[in-house]
Design a protein around this motif. Structure first.
Motif, PDB file in Angstrom:
ATOM      1  N   MET A 165       0.840  -1.029  -0.039  1.00  0.00           N
ATOM      2  CA  MET A 165      -0.020   0.054  -0.042  1.00  0.00           C
ATOM      3  C   MET A 165       0.843   1.412   0.065  1.00  0.00           C
ATOM      4  O   MET A 165       0.503   2.181  -0.571  1.00  0.00           O
ATOM      5  CB  MET A 165      -0.936  -0.016   1.219  1.00  0.00           C
ATOM      6  N   LYS A 166       2.000   1.184   0.646  1.00  0.00           N
ATOM      7  CA  LYS A 166       2.890   2.345   0.848  1.00  0.00           C
ATOM      8  C   LYS A 166       3.553   2.761  -0.397  1.00  0.00           C
ATOM      9  O   LYS A 166       3.415   4.135  -0.878  1.00  0.00           O
ATOM     10  CB  LYS A 166       4.031   1.895   1.466  1.00  0.00           C
ATOM     11  N   GLY A 167       3.271   2.048  -1.482  1.00  0.00           N
ATOM     12  CA  GLY A 167       3.776   2.280  -2.915  1.00  0.00           C
ATOM     13  C   GLY A 167       2.635   2.539  -3.720  1.00  0.00           C
ATOM     14  O   GLY A 167       2.882   2.516  -5.111  1.00  0.00           O
ATOM     15  N   TRP A 168       1.553   2.388  -3.369  1.00  0.00           N
ATOM     16  CA  TRP A 168       0.342   2.710  -4.223  1.00  0.00           C
ATOM     17  C   TRP A 168       0.398   4.401  -5.016  1.00  0.00           C
ATOM     18  O   TRP A 168       0.721   5.149  -4.105  1.00  0.00           O
ATOM     19  CB  TRP A 168      -1.020   2.369  -3.580  1.00  0.00           C
ATOM     20  N   PRO A 169      -0.130   4.240  -6.226  1.00  0.00           N
ATOM     21  CA  PRO A 169       0.334   5.439  -6.840  1.00  0.00           C
ATOM     22  C   PRO A 169      -0.408   6.913  -6.253  1.00  0.00           C
ATOM     23  O   PRO A 169      -1.764   6.968  -6.088  1.00  0.00           O
ATOM     24  CB  PRO A 169      -0.410   5.654  -8.177  1.00  0.00           C
ATOM     25  N   GLU A 170       0.414   7.853  -6.077  1.00  0.00           N
ATOM     26  CA  GLU A 170      -0.079   9.092  -5.239  1.00  0.00           C
ATOM     27  C   GLU A 170      -1.468   9.842  -6.157  1.00  0.00           C
ATOM     28  O   GLU A 170      -2.384  10.347  -5.412  1.00  0.00           O
ATOM     29  CB  GLU A 170       0.872  10.157  -5.104  1.00  0.00           C
ATOM     30  N   SER A 171      -1.138   9.748  -7.199  1.00  0.00           N
ATOM     31  CA  SER A 171      -2.349  10.269  -8.372  1.00  0.00           C
ATOM     32  C   SER A 171      -3.732   9.879  -7.735  1.00  0.00           C
ATOM     33  O   SER A 171      -4.619  10.442  -8.236  1.00  0.00           O
ATOM     34  CB  SER A 171      -2.008   9.891  -9.825  1.00  0.00           C
TER      35      SER A 171
ATOM     36  N   THR B 125       0.408 -10.721  -4.149  1.00  0.00           N
ATOM     37  CA  THR B 125      -0.399  -9.627  -4.559  1.00  0.00           C
ATOM     38  C   THR B 125      -1.526  -9.516  -3.468  1.00  0.00           C
ATOM     39  O   THR B 125      -2.004 -10.452  -3.260  1.00  0.00           O
ATOM     40  CB  THR B 125      -0.913  -9.770  -6.001  1.00  0.00           C
ATOM     41  N   ASP B 126      -1.478  -8.130  -3.207  1.00  0.00           N
ATOM     42  CA  ASP B 126      -2.312  -7.810  -1.842  1.00  0.00           C
ATOM     43  C   ASP B 126      -3.696  -7.988  -2.679  1.00  0.00           C
ATOM     44  O   ASP B 126      -4.230  -7.839  -3.890  1.00  0.00           O
ATOM     45  CB  ASP B 126      -2.310  -6.375  -1.723  1.00  0.00           C
ATOM     46  N   PRO B 127      -5.114  -8.386  -1.726  1.00  0.00           N
ATOM     47  CA  PRO B 127      -6.174  -8.510  -2.097  1.00  0.00           C
ATOM     48  C   PRO B 127      -6.890  -7.332  -2.824  1.00  0.00           C
ATOM     49  O   PRO B 127      -7.882  -7.478  -3.566  1.00  0.00           O
ATOM     50  CB  PRO B 127      -6.870  -9.027  -0.830  1.00  0.00           C
ATOM     51  N   GLU B 128      -6.403  -6.171  -2.305  1.00  0.00           N
ATOM     52  CA  GLU B 128      -6.937  -5.022  -2.834  1.00  0.00           C
ATOM     53  C   GLU B 128      -6.212  -4.441  -4.202  1.00  0.00           C
ATOM     54  O   GLU B 128      -6.677  -3.468  -4.760  1.00  0.00           O
ATOM     55  CB  GLU B 128      -6.954  -3.844  -1.870  1.00  0.00           C
ATOM     56  N   ASN B 129      -5.177  -5.002  -4.678  1.00  0.00           N
ATOM     57  CA  ASN B 129      -4.366  -4.702  -5.961  1.00  0.00           C
ATOM     58  C   ASN B 129      -5.259  -5.110  -7.023  1.00  0.00           C
ATOM     59  O   ASN B 129      -5.919  -6.278  -7.089  1.00  0.00           O
ATOM     60  CB  ASN B 129      -3.135  -5.605  -5.795  1.00  0.00           C
ATOM     61  N   PRO B 130      -5.415  -4.165  -8.031  1.00  0.00           N
ATOM     62  CA  PRO B 130      -6.259  -4.402  -8.931  1.00  0.00           C
ATOM     63  C   PRO B 130      -6.267  -5.787  -9.898  1.00  0.00           C
ATOM     64  O   PRO B 130      -6.784  -6.217 -10.859  1.00  0.00           O
ATOM     65  CB  PRO B 130      -6.281  -3.147 -10.058  1.00  0.00           C
TER      66      PRO B 130
END
Lengths: 213, 213
Positions: A165-171, B125-130
């Motif tokens: 989650m830490k690396g999920w896109p800021e946009s 992969t995380d469960p919330e990752n698309p």
């Protein structure tokens, strides 16, 4: 005889390695965050808190603004605290690009449903069998002020369980949401839902379990 | 040298057995009904039908009559057909002792949400990752006439995937319900929900997959 004994020892060693691999697989699956034994089903508060703390994902339900007010479930990851210090309140990391967060900003009525099945402790039991537990927390899905202490706590709790989650896109502007629990529906045995108040659930302390977290 | 060679052979044999145990464990978990490889994420209909056919449980959402119209999710088992002959329509075996069936009889608006995560094909992969797919089928949850041909088909489909259902107590009056799908929300890659009409989803044939079911 010596050769047989050596083969026997090799077999034992490899069987031991096999067990290690099985355990490793179980943790790789991400299905058990901490391998706590499950509490007595009669202890509703302990069981509910165990179920929530052991899971990493569930289905978050909101009222769909786009689909005529239909109940809309969505698979999400969550965390109720840093493992070992969980508090029972589920926090989420959502973007309004996804309908769930957008729905909640219009109507906070929500529920969050999780199953014991993916933890791996139901064995051969069917996911709908009442002895394979399920919990639905109903309440209000609220945006948490990004600058608050609570948001900081929630981010630590989420990132501990979901490092990517830490690396999920800021946009995408992910924001912390939490479920303010108003009602608890817990099935973990025959005989219908277990009586369990929100107060009993929230006041239960993780360290009551006789395991070192 | 002979002894070493024997130990080597024993190691190979036990490693092979170990792999068999791992595969067995995967099926014991009940997480994969048939080990079909996943389709190309760009083929939305194939992916959606694969996701539904491979799962055995999900979260069924209704509008709670008891909780002020809140969206109420509930863990349920389902089947969309006898394995290999699935049709994409989820059938359920529910009792009105449970709030979900009771809610649906008052207001049919409903959704059914399932995740790729418990199938075991999301890896790390995380469960919330698309890229770990999720699908929500929104529509109407309808009671199926117990004497109809459709109810007979549904019971066969349900009992094939959930053998213990056959023995569930008669006094609970389990009945067949189905979700009449009106809308599909599928995420199986980056870039938001995949465009997929109900017609495309329902008309897709399982035998299009290049695997023998």
């Amino acid at each position: 005889m010596k050769m047989k004994s050596l083969i026997f020892k090799a077999t034992l060693l490899i069987s031991y390695l096999m067990l290690m691999v099985l355990q490793l697989q179980s943790s790789v699956d991400g299905r058990a965050v901490l391998s706590l034994s499950k509490p007595d089903p009669n202890d509703a508060a302990a069981y509910a808190r165990w179920l929530v703390s052991q899971n990493s994902w569930g289905v978050l339900n909101t009222l769909s603004a786009d689909l005529g007010g239909a109940p809309f479930g969505n698979v999400v990851s969550f965390s109720d605290g840093i493992p070992g210090k969980s508090a029972g309140i589920p926090y989420f990391y959502l973007t309004t690009l996804d309908p769930t967060a957008a729905n909640a900003l219009k109507d906070q009525r929500s529920s969050f449903t999780i199953s014991e099945y993916p933890i791996g402790t139901c064995g051969e039991t069917d996911p709908e069998n009442p002895t394979c537990a399920k919990i639905t927390l109903t309440g209000k899905l609220k945006l948490v002020d990004a600058d608050s202490e609570e948001a900081g706590f929630a981010r630590s709790a989420l990132f501990a369980k979901h490092p990517e989650m830490k690396g999920w896109p800021e946009s995408h502007h992910f924001q912390v949401f939490k479920l303010e629990i108003k009602d608890i529906f817990l099935i973990n045995w025959f005989g219908g839902p277990k009586p369990l108040t929100v107060k009993q659930y929230l006041h239960w302390k993780m360290n009551k379990l006789a395991f070192s977290l």
